[in-house]
Design a protein around this motif. Structure first.
Motif, PDB file in Angstrom:
ATOM      1  N   ALA A  24       0.835  -1.208   0.000  1.00  0.00           N
ATOM      2  CA  ALA A  24       0.000   0.000   0.000  1.00  0.00           C
ATOM      3  C   ALA A  24       0.865   1.251   0.000  1.00  0.00           C
ATOM      4  O   ALA A  24       0.504   2.253  -0.588  1.00  0.00           O
ATOM      5  CB  ALA A  24      -0.923   0.001   1.213  1.00  0.00           C
ATOM      6  N   HIS A  51      -6.691   0.134  -4.010  1.00  0.00           N
ATOM      7  CA  HIS A  51      -7.430  -0.026  -2.748  1.00  0.00           C
ATOM      8  C   HIS A  51      -8.198  -1.355  -2.735  1.00  0.00           C
ATOM      9  O   HIS A  51      -8.204  -2.054  -1.730  1.00  0.00           O
ATOM     10  CB  HIS A  51      -8.399   1.137  -2.562  1.00  0.00           C
ATOM     11  N   THR A  55      -7.718  -4.198   0.036  1.00  0.00           N
ATOM     12  CA  THR A  55      -8.871  -4.592   0.840  1.00  0.00           C
ATOM     13  C   THR A  55      -9.136  -6.087   0.716  1.00  0.00           C
ATOM     14  O   THR A  55      -9.438  -6.757   1.702  1.00  0.00           O
ATOM     15  CB  THR A  55     -10.113  -3.793   0.418  1.00  0.00           C
ATOM     16  N   ASN A  94      -6.415   1.806   5.921  1.00  0.00           N
ATOM     17  CA  ASN A  94      -6.473   1.722   4.461  1.00  0.00           C
ATOM     18  C   ASN A  94      -7.646   2.543   3.926  1.00  0.00           C
ATOM     19  O   ASN A  94      -7.524   3.239   2.911  1.00  0.00           O
ATOM     20  CB  ASN A  94      -6.588   0.256   4.037  1.00  0.00           C
ATOM     21  N   GLN A  95      -8.784   2.498   4.609  1.00  0.00           N
ATOM     22  CA  GLN A  95      -9.946   3.282   4.204  1.00  0.00           C
ATOM     23  C   GLN A  95      -9.647   4.780   4.304  1.00  0.00           C
ATOM     24  O   GLN A  95     -10.005   5.555   3.417  1.00  0.00           O
ATOM     25  CB  GLN A  95     -11.161   2.942   5.083  1.00  0.00           C
ATOM     26  N   LEU A  98      -7.379   5.819   1.478  1.00  0.00           N
ATOM     27  CA  LEU A  98      -8.126   5.907   0.222  1.00  0.00           C
ATOM     28  C   LEU A  98      -8.830   7.247   0.125  1.00  0.00           C
ATOM     29  O   LEU A  98      -8.730   7.944  -0.894  1.00  0.00           O
ATOM     30  CB  LEU A  98      -9.151   4.779   0.116  1.00  0.00           C
TER      31      LEU A  98
END
Length: 119
Positions: A24, A51, A55, A94-95, A98
């Motif tokens: 990432a 992403h 995910t 990660n969200q 994004l």
């Protein structure tokens, strides 16, 4: 679940988290040029694609961790739950990344399109 299997599972979970985190961080969006309007769309599609891959990997790790918790001995469950919490924290991060990437891409494109005032 014996302690050797537990250590192997915990080690592979940690290694998987590190790999997802590294992948990432190593992706960089393509530079935006003064080209047509489609540049932003292509950049956003790339961000979303990266992403989606990240995910997918995190959800597979979550599934494996839940299965391990279900099959683990009571003494091992707390450590596995902590590993699962780490996976879910990574997913939340990660969200957030994004959302920030999308905002930054849109802002950069908007700033690029604004006429500069000479002085």
């Amino acid at each position: 679940m014996n302690s050797k299997t537990f250590r192997i599972l915990l080690g592979s979970l940690a290694l998987g988290l590190a790999a997802v985190s590294a992948s990432a961080q190593s992706t960089t969006p393509p530079p935006m040029t003064g080209g047509p309007q489609g540049v932003l769309g292509a950049q956003l599609r790339q961000i979303m694609s990266d992403h989606r891959d990240t995910t997918k990997a995190l959800l597979e790790q979550r599934k494996a961790a839940l299965e391990a918790i279900k099959n683990a001995a009571p003494a091992d469950r707390e450590a596995l739950k902590a590993a699962l919490r780490d996976v879910m924290r990574q997913h939340q991060q990660n969200q957030r990344e994004l959302a920030k990437s999308i905002r930054d891409a849109i802002k950069a494109r908007r700033d690029q399109q604004r006429p500069t005032s000479g002085g």
